[in-house]
Enzyme design. Structure first.
Site, short mmCIF file in Angstrom:
data_model
loop_
_atom_site.label_atom_id
_atom_site.label_comp_id
_atom_site.label_asym_id
_atom_site.label_seq_id
_atom_site.Cartn_x
_atom_site.Cartn_y
_atom_site.Cartn_z
N TYR A 90 0.82 -1.22 0.00
CA TYR A 90 0.00 0.00 0.00
C TYR A 90 0.85 1.27 0.00
CZ TYR A 90 -4.62 -2.19 0.51
OH TYR A 90 -5.78 -2.88 0.29
N GLU A 142 2.22 6.37 -7.06
CA GLU A 142 1.16 7.17 -7.68
C GLU A 142 1.42 8.66 -7.51
OE1 GLU A 142 -2.68 5.94 -6.18
OE2 GLU A 142 -2.07 3.83 -6.22
#
Length: 217
Positions: free
Chosen positions: A149, A156
């Site tokens: 995660y 991103e």
């Protein structure tokens, strides 16, 4: 009361299985193709595949809206839309930016693909098999997120950040501001999602330990 099992060929299990296959193919490309061609060639050869596979998650929003699954609609929209922004807003609209042409693209695909392979296979087994998912799959589902995660989110954000100037010069200041707003949304969004997984992990690990203890008695 035993749970109602679904046919492997019914819509939801089949969707999860095909999604796992799609992400497995992307992981295969990272392992097999990237070492041969390197960056930025790897990005240009795989960006459309990555976009197509990720866009399949739009079905999850529809499923949540129609009540096919119990996932909260707003949470699902937030999770899927952040990735769609990356694949559509950056991969397709701003492919010549430095983020996607660097090793960050590789870390992104690794984090996404491993996470989704495990997640979709977990859902598939839970829907189709009486005993649910194999223990190893449950352990992967509720432990890999510690690493995957943060890696995915960091990748991103780096990709979006590297595209800010190009967004303004190639499109408009408004588009740049949209990307900045999306980045700021991660501040409340990521901790919320991460802490949710931590809470879920606590419940699942407790259940697994209890189940394991009963088998020893």
């Amino acid at each position: 009361m035993s749970k109602k099992l679904a046919s492997p060929l019914s819509f939801l299990p089949l969707y999860n299985l095909l999604s796992a296959v799609g992400w497995s193919y992307l992981l295969y490309l990272v392992i097999s193709l990237y070492p041969k061609v390197g960056q930025p060639a790897f990005f240009y050869q795989t960006k459309n595949v990555a976009t197509l596979v990720q866009c399949g998650a739009i079905i999850e929003i529809i499923n949540s809206f129609l009540g096919v699954v119990r996932s909260p609609l707003l949470t699902t929209v937030a999770q899927v839309s952040s990735r769609l922004l990356v694949v559509l807003g950056i991969f397709q609209l701003l492919p010549n930016t430095s983020g996607v042409q660097s090793v960050v693209y590789i870390s992104l695909l690794l984090a996404w693909s491993i996470t989704e392979i495990v997640r979709y296979l977990y859902y598939f087994f839970m829907l189709v098999f009486k005993n649910g998912a194999p223990k190893i799959l449950i352990l992967l589902r509720y432990n890999l997120f510690w690493i995957l995660y943060p890696t995915g989110v960091a990748s991103e954000l780096r990709i979006i950040y590297c595209a800010l100037n190009a967004a303004e010069s190639q499109y408009s200041l408004l588009y740049k501001r949209i990307l900045i707003a999306a980045m700021l949304a991660y501040i409340p969004g990521f901790p919320m999602l991460f802490l949710h997984m931590v809470a879920q992990r606590k419940k699942v690990m407790k259940s697994l330990r209890s189940s394991f203890g009963k088998k020893l008695i």
